[in-house]
Design a protein around this motif. Sequence first.
Motif, PDB file in Angstrom:
ATOM      1  N   ALA A  13      64.818  43.737 -61.350  1.00 16.49           N
ATOM      2  CA  ALA A  13      65.747  44.317 -62.401  1.00 16.49           C
ATOM      3  C   ALA A  13      67.541  43.886 -62.970  1.00 16.49           C
ATOM      4  O   ALA A  13      68.053  44.492 -63.615  1.00 16.49           O
ATOM      5  CB  ALA A  13      66.452  45.273 -61.065  1.00 16.49           C
ATOM      6  N   ALA A  14      67.510  42.690 -62.774  1.00 15.03           N
ATOM      7  CA  ALA A  14      68.842  41.751 -63.339  1.00 15.03           C
ATOM      8  C   ALA A  14      68.071  40.997 -64.961  1.00 15.03           C
ATOM      9  O   ALA A  14      68.326  41.282 -65.797  1.00 15.03           O
ATOM     10  CB  ALA A  14      69.475  40.940 -62.536  1.00 15.03           C
ATOM     11  N   ALA A  15      66.959  41.464 -64.179  1.00 13.20           N
ATOM     12  CA  ALA A  15      65.744  40.624 -65.931  1.00 13.20           C
ATOM     13  C   ALA A  15      66.176  41.097 -67.530  1.00 13.20           C
ATOM     14  O   ALA A  15      66.290  40.457 -68.590  1.00 13.20           O
ATOM     15  CB  ALA A  15      64.183  40.309 -65.491  1.00 13.20           C
ATOM     16  N   PRO A  16      66.604  42.641 -67.187  1.00 14.20           N
ATOM     17  CA  PRO A  16      66.360  43.175 -68.739  1.00 14.20           C
ATOM     18  C   PRO A  16      67.866  42.795 -69.137  1.00 14.20           C
ATOM     19  O   PRO A  16      68.066  42.167 -70.364  1.00 14.20           O
ATOM     20  CB  PRO A  16      66.059  44.380 -68.823  1.00 14.20           C
ATOM     21  CG  PRO A  16      65.255  44.632 -67.205  1.00 14.20           C
ATOM     22  CD  PRO A  16      66.254  43.327 -66.853  1.00 14.20           C
ATOM     23  N   ALA A  17      68.800  43.269 -68.049  1.00 13.44           N
ATOM     24  CA  ALA A  17      70.340  42.869 -68.171  1.00 13.44           C
ATOM     25  C   ALA A  17      70.038  41.123 -68.791  1.00 13.44           C
ATOM     26  O   ALA A  17      71.533  40.826 -69.997  1.00 13.44           O
ATOM     27  CB  ALA A  17      71.944  42.756 -67.551  1.00 13.44           C
ATOM     28  N   ALA A  18      69.972  40.058 -68.372  1.00 16.13           N
ATOM     29  CA  ALA A  18      70.286  38.883 -68.575  1.00 16.13           C
ATOM     30  C   ALA A  18      69.550  38.373 -69.802  1.00 16.13           C
ATOM     31  O   ALA A  18      70.050  37.678 -70.765  1.00 16.13           O
ATOM     32  CB  ALA A  18      69.398  38.121 -67.669  1.00 16.13           C
ATOM     33  N   LEU A  19      68.160  38.643 -70.015  1.00 14.05           N
ATOM     34  CA  LEU A  19      67.822  38.363 -71.726  1.00 14.05           C
ATOM     35  C   LEU A  19      68.698  39.366 -72.490  1.00 14.05           C
ATOM     36  O   LEU A  19      68.927  38.607 -74.106  1.00 14.05           O
ATOM     37  CB  LEU A  19      66.379  39.368 -71.187  1.00 14.05           C
ATOM     38  CG  LEU A  19      65.248  39.263 -72.959  1.00 14.05           C
ATOM     39  CD1 LEU A  19      65.782  37.313 -73.022  1.00 14.05           C
ATOM     40  CD2 LEU A  19      64.073  39.971 -72.872  1.00 14.05           C
ATOM     41  N   ALA A  20      68.998  40.446 -72.752  1.00 11.38           N
ATOM     42  CA  ALA A  20      70.296  40.849 -72.932  1.00 11.38           C
ATOM     43  C   ALA A  20      70.869  40.456 -73.316  1.00 11.38           C
ATOM     44  O   ALA A  20      71.728  39.915 -74.762  1.00 11.38           O
ATOM     45  CB  ALA A  20      70.390  41.749 -73.113  1.00 11.38           C
ATOM     46  N   VAL A  21      71.848  39.247 -72.563  1.00 10.17           N
ATOM     47  CA  VAL A  21      73.474  39.035 -72.619  1.00 10.17           C
ATOM     48  C   VAL A  21      72.747  37.150 -73.676  1.00 10.17           C
ATOM     49  O   VAL A  21      73.518  36.743 -74.256  1.00 10.17           O
ATOM     50  CB  VAL A  21      74.040  38.533 -71.829  1.00 10.17           C
ATOM     51  CG1 VAL A  21      74.419  37.518 -71.623  1.00 10.17           C
ATOM     52  CG2 VAL A  21      74.897  39.442 -70.307  1.00 10.17           C
ATOM     53  N   LEU A  22      71.992  37.447 -72.937  1.00  8.62           N
ATOM     54  CA  LEU A  22      71.656  35.840 -73.890  1.00  8.62           C
ATOM     55  C   LEU A  22      70.458  35.463 -75.505  1.00  8.62           C
ATOM     56  O   LEU A  22      71.444  34.435 -76.696  1.00  8.62           O
ATOM     57  CB  LEU A  22      69.869  35.197 -73.678  1.00  8.62           C
ATOM     58  CG  LEU A  22      70.308  34.041 -71.794  1.00  8.62           C
ATOM     59  CD1 LEU A  22      68.647  34.100 -70.542  1.00  8.62           C
ATOM     60  CD2 LEU A  22      71.248  33.055 -72.307  1.00  8.62           C
ATOM     61  N   VAL A  23      70.531  37.251 -75.687  1.00  7.76           N
ATOM     62  CA  VAL A  23      70.466  37.457 -77.224  1.00  7.76           C
ATOM     63  C   VAL A  23      71.747  37.071 -77.672  1.00  7.76           C
ATOM     64  O   VAL A  23      71.472  36.794 -78.482  1.00  7.76           O
ATOM     65  CB  VAL A  23      69.803  38.436 -77.235  1.00  7.76           C
ATOM     66  CG1 VAL A  23      69.317  39.224 -78.839  1.00  7.76           C
ATOM     67  CG2 VAL A  23      67.865  38.009 -77.058  1.00  7.76           C
ATOM     68  N   ILE A  24      72.132  38.675 -77.077  1.00 11.27           N
ATOM     69  CA  ILE A  24      73.822  38.325 -77.253  1.00 11.27           C
ATOM     70  C   ILE A  24      74.480  37.042 -77.812  1.00 11.27           C
ATOM     71  O   ILE A  24      75.322  36.749 -79.238  1.00 11.27           O
ATOM     72  CB  ILE A  24      74.251  39.706 -76.736  1.00 11.27           C
ATOM     73  CG1 ILE A  24      73.812  40.553 -77.164  1.00 11.27           C
ATOM     74  CG2 ILE A  24      75.703  39.386 -77.346  1.00 11.27           C
ATOM     75  CD1 ILE A  24      74.574  42.053 -75.984  1.00 11.27           C
ATOM     76  N   VAL A  25      74.803  35.951 -77.012  1.00 12.06           N
ATOM     77  CA  VAL A  25      74.923  35.061 -77.415  1.00 12.06           C
ATOM     78  C   VAL A  25      74.934  33.891 -77.975  1.00 12.06           C
ATOM     79  O   VAL A  25      75.083  33.443 -78.262  1.00 12.06           O
ATOM     80  CB  VAL A  25      74.879  34.037 -75.645  1.00 12.06           C
ATOM     81  CG1 VAL A  25      75.641  32.501 -75.270  1.00 12.06           C
ATOM     82  CG2 VAL A  25      75.784  34.613 -74.394  1.00 12.06           C
ATOM     83  N   ASN A  26      73.006  34.094 -78.171  1.00 13.75           N
ATOM     84  CA  ASN A  26      72.837  33.208 -78.972  1.00 13.75           C
ATOM     85  C   ASN A  26      72.818  33.608 -80.432  1.00 13.75           C
ATOM     86  O   ASN A  26      73.239  33.070 -81.472  1.00 13.75           O
ATOM     87  CB  ASN A  26      70.814  33.183 -78.645  1.00 13.75           C
ATOM     88  CG  ASN A  26      70.491  32.903 -79.837  1.00 13.75           C
ATOM     89  OD1 ASN A  26      70.762  31.958 -80.030  1.00 13.75           O
ATOM     90  ND2 ASN A  26      68.752  33.807 -80.409  1.00 13.75           N
TER      91      ASN A  26
END
Length: 103
Positions: A13-26
């Motif tokens: 459930a948290a994987a898509p949100a975490a991936l989105a945050v990682l992309v934004i931070v990148n």
Amino acid sequence: MTRSRSALSLIRAAAPAALAVLVIVNFAGYALFGANGLLAWSDYRHRLTERSQELETLKAEQAVLAHRVALLDPRKVDPDYADELVRRETGQVRPDEVILQIR
């Protein structure tokens, strides 16, 4: 009755949100610290100053060369400059002679 979620379902459930945050931070990291980022602007200004000085030097050298070309125009060759070039290229300049550079 409430069912407790398993750890695996929480991760899913948290994987898509975490991936989105990682992309934004990148992207934010590259925008700040990358080769074209905000912190590279001072380096760009420094290189622009260096390149501007180099351009001025090259323009001055170009003007000198254009003047020399004008002196060798086949319609009106400067005899002194032509003599200087011929003697220099053929090795006929004596060690005690002084050749003045035309600017």
